[in-house]
Enzyme design. Structure first.
Site, PDB file in Angstrom:
ATOM      1  CG  ASP A  29      -2.103   0.911   1.081  1.00 23.46           C
ATOM      2  OD1 ASP A  29      -2.361   1.390  -0.046  1.00 23.46           O
ATOM      3  OD2 ASP A  29      -2.780   1.163   2.095  1.00 23.46           O
TER       4      ASP A  29
ATOM      5  CG  HIS B  26      -0.249   1.609  -9.167  1.00 21.65           C
ATOM      6  ND1 HIS B  26      -0.465   1.296  -7.846  1.00 21.65           N
ATOM      7  CD2 HIS B  26      -1.324   2.330  -9.565  1.00 21.65           C
ATOM      8  CE1 HIS B  26      -1.643   1.811  -7.458  1.00 21.65           C
ATOM      9  NE2 HIS B  26      -2.173   2.442  -8.482  1.00 21.65           N
TER      10      HIS B  26
ATOM     11  CB  THR C  25     -12.954  -8.228  -4.346  1.00 21.54           C
ATOM     12  OG1 THR C  25     -12.856  -8.051  -2.917  1.00 21.54           O
ATOM     13  CG2 THR C  25     -12.563  -9.650  -4.696  1.00 21.54           C
ATOM     14  CD  GLU C  26     -13.286  -5.173  -1.294  1.00 24.82           C
ATOM     15  OE1 GLU C  26     -12.085  -5.447  -1.125  1.00 24.82           O
ATOM     16  OE2 GLU C  26     -14.183  -6.028  -1.222  1.00 24.82           O
ATOM     17  CG  ASN C  27      -7.812  -2.296  -5.083  1.00 28.72           C
ATOM     18  OD1 ASN C  27      -6.896  -3.068  -4.808  1.00 28.72           O
ATOM     19  ND2 ASN C  27      -8.129  -1.296  -4.262  1.00 28.72           N
ATOM     20  CD1 TRP C  28     -12.932  -5.601  -9.008  1.00 26.77           C
ATOM     21  CD2 TRP C  28     -12.059  -5.034 -10.987  1.00 26.77           C
ATOM     22  NE1 TRP C  28     -12.272  -6.704  -9.513  1.00 26.77           N
ATOM     23  CE2 TRP C  28     -11.732  -6.381 -10.730  1.00 26.77           C
ATOM     24  CE3 TRP C  28     -11.607  -4.455 -12.190  1.00 26.77           C
ATOM     25  CZ2 TRP C  28     -10.984  -7.167 -11.609  1.00 26.77           C
ATOM     26  CZ3 TRP C  28     -10.870  -5.241 -13.076  1.00 26.77           C
ATOM     27  CH2 TRP C  28     -10.565  -6.574 -12.772  1.00 26.77           C
TER      28      TRP C  28
ATOM     29  NE  ARG D 165      -7.962   1.175   5.374  1.00 27.69           N
ATOM     30  CZ  ARG D 165      -7.781   2.498   5.507  1.00 27.69           C
ATOM     31  NH1 ARG D 165      -8.009   3.071   6.656  1.00 27.69           N
ATOM     32  NH2 ARG D 165      -7.382   3.218   4.483  1.00 27.69           N
TER      33      ARG D 165
HETATM   34  C1  IPE Z   1      -5.449  -2.760  -0.001  1.00 27.10           C
HETATM   35  O1  IPE Z   1      -5.126  -1.434  -0.210  1.00 27.10           O
HETATM   36  C2  IPE Z   1      -5.402  -3.514  -1.302  1.00 27.10           C
HETATM   37  C3  IPE Z   1      -4.087  -3.685  -1.883  1.00 27.10           C
HETATM   38  C4  IPE Z   1      -2.960  -3.270  -1.391  1.00 27.10           C
HETATM   39  C5  IPE Z   1      -4.075  -4.401  -3.127  1.00 27.10           C
HETATM   40  P1  IPE Z   1      -6.249  -0.318  -0.454  1.00 27.10           P
HETATM   41  O2  IPE Z   1      -5.539   0.960  -0.662  1.00 27.10           O
HETATM   42  O3  IPE Z   1      -7.180  -0.762  -1.522  1.00 27.10           O
HETATM   43  O4  IPE Z   1      -7.022  -0.353   0.941  1.00 27.10           O
HETATM   44  P2  IPE Z   1      -7.928   0.742   1.632  1.00 27.10           P
HETATM   45  O5  IPE Z   1      -8.961   1.174   0.631  1.00 27.10           O
HETATM   46  O6  IPE Z   1      -7.034   1.864   2.026  1.00 27.10           O
HETATM   47  O7  IPE Z   1      -8.503   0.064   2.830  1.00 27.10           O
HETATM   48  C1  IPE Z   2      -1.621   0.054  -3.247  1.00 26.29           C
HETATM   49  O1  IPE Z   2      -1.366   1.411  -3.340  1.00 26.29           O
HETATM   50  C2  IPE Z   2      -1.816  -0.589  -4.586  1.00 26.29           C
HETATM   51  C3  IPE Z   2      -3.186  -1.040  -4.860  1.00 26.29           C
HETATM   52  C4  IPE Z   2      -4.188  -0.969  -4.011  1.00 26.29           C
HETATM   53  C5  IPE Z   2      -3.452  -1.572  -6.171  1.00 26.29           C
HETATM   54  P1  IPE Z   2      -2.548   2.465  -3.394  1.00 26.29           P
HETATM   55  O2  IPE Z   2      -2.884   2.728  -4.823  1.00 26.29           O
HETATM   56  O3  IPE Z   2      -3.692   2.029  -2.559  1.00 26.29           O
HETATM   57  O4  IPE Z   2      -1.837   3.721  -2.763  1.00 26.29           O
HETATM   58  P2  IPE Z   2      -2.510   4.802  -1.831  1.00 26.29           P
HETATM   59  O5  IPE Z   2      -3.100   4.082  -0.668  1.00 26.29           O
HETATM   60  O6  IPE Z   2      -3.551   5.503  -2.666  1.00 26.29           O
HETATM   61  O7  IPE Z   2      -1.367   5.681  -1.448  1.00 26.29           O
HETATM   62 MG    MG Z   3      -4.137   2.360  -0.599  1.00 27.26          MG
END
Ligand code: IPE
Ligand code: IPE
Ligand code: MG
Length: 246
Positions: A24, A41, A70-73, A200
């Site tokens: 993250d 990324h 599954t929520e990143n979509w 979390r």
């Molecule tokens: C968790 O990170 C998912 C991955 C690292 C792939 P997110 O950035 O999606 O989580 P939240 O939304 O902050 O909880």
């Molecule tokens: C984690 O980095 C990668 C994925 C969830 C795919 P983020 O893209 O969530 O980075 P932040 O949390 O926005 O900094």
């Molecule tokens: Mg993140």
């Protein structure tokens, strides 16, 4: 290559069998530099390659990373597309170098909705990984992974077995459930690392983390170095795992 094991820089103690990382902070890393999130990324993916190689070199048997939930979509299409392109690039690279590096790269999650070419690449890497045999270290990418989705799928599989009459509800054990998760052939993670200051779980390895040790750091994933991994392992080794005992 492979002749000399890399020396550990500090004495980090015993190495955990299974380390998992919630990768993250890529977006915030990019924002700080005035770059598009996709640039974060791309650098985060390089970090994955470096840290996965390091884990293999110091003797970690299983290294598992959360790459796409599954929520990143819900993210902008442009960002999702950039992530899919990175999966293509790294899966192709894995297919080409896996045998030489001796790391079995595997992908878990609900893969059925991924683009066809990525599905083929996952299939191809899976076959090469199978060929490496049981002694190879494993690096697992969680793509379209959600802990609740995984448990839901395991429940469905068990329900089908009960419906078919091959399993009685009262015979269902924890091992039946664990055996129907994507991680069926892996031990539970000993150590789960979350960089970027978020404290979390975000739907990662919900069942498997029952007794995992967590390590949180403010470092953003693209800035994460092998020395950060050493620090996490050293911290892990200062803990006493009791598993409910005394
Ligand atoms: C968790 O990170 C998912 C991955 C690292 C792939 P997110 O950035 O999606 O989580 P939240 O939304 O902050 O909880
Ligand atoms: C984690 O980095 C990668 C994925 C969830 C795919 P983020 O893209 O969530 O980075 P932040 O949390 O926005 O900094
Ligand atoms: Mg993140």
């Amino acid at each position: 290559m492979g002749l000399f094991k890399k020396k550990k820089t500090v004495d980090i103690g015993a190495v955990p069998t299974h380390i998992a990382v919630i990768m993250d902070g890529n977006g915030r890393w990019a924002k700080k530099r005035g770059l598009p999130r996709s640039a974060g990324h791309a650098v985060g993916a390089e970090t994955f390659r470096t840290v996965a190689t390091y884990c293999k070199d110091i003797g970690v048997r299983y290294f598992t990373v959360y790459a796409f939930s599954t929520e990143n979509w819900k993210r902008p299409q442009e960002e999702v597309d950039a992530l899919m392109d990175l999966f293509r690039k790294y899966l192709r690279e894995a297919a080409d170098t896996m045998a030489e590096r001796g790391v079995a790269v595997r992908v878990i999650g609900d893969l059925s909705v991924l683009p066809d070419d990525i599905m083929s690449l996952i299939h191809e890497t899976g076959q090469i990984a199978d060929g490496l045999g049981p002694d190879a270290a494993t690096a697992t990418l969680c793509i379209n992974y959600g802990g609740r989705d995984e448990i839901k799928n395991a429940v469905r599989a068990l329900a089908r077995e009960v419906q078919a009459g091959t399993l009685q509800p009262e015979d269902i054990t924890e091992a039946h459930i664990a055996g129907r998760l994507y991680t069926a052939h892996m031990p539970d993670p000993d150590l789960i690392i979350r960089p970027s200051g978020e404290i979390r779980v975000s739907n990662f390895l919900l069942w498997q983390s029952a007794y995992s040790e967590y390590y949180f750091t403010d470092t953003l994933w693209p800035d994460f170095k092998t020395s950060d991994m050493d620090a996490a392992i050293a911290d892990y080794n200062r803990r006493q795992r009791r598993f409910g005992g005394v």
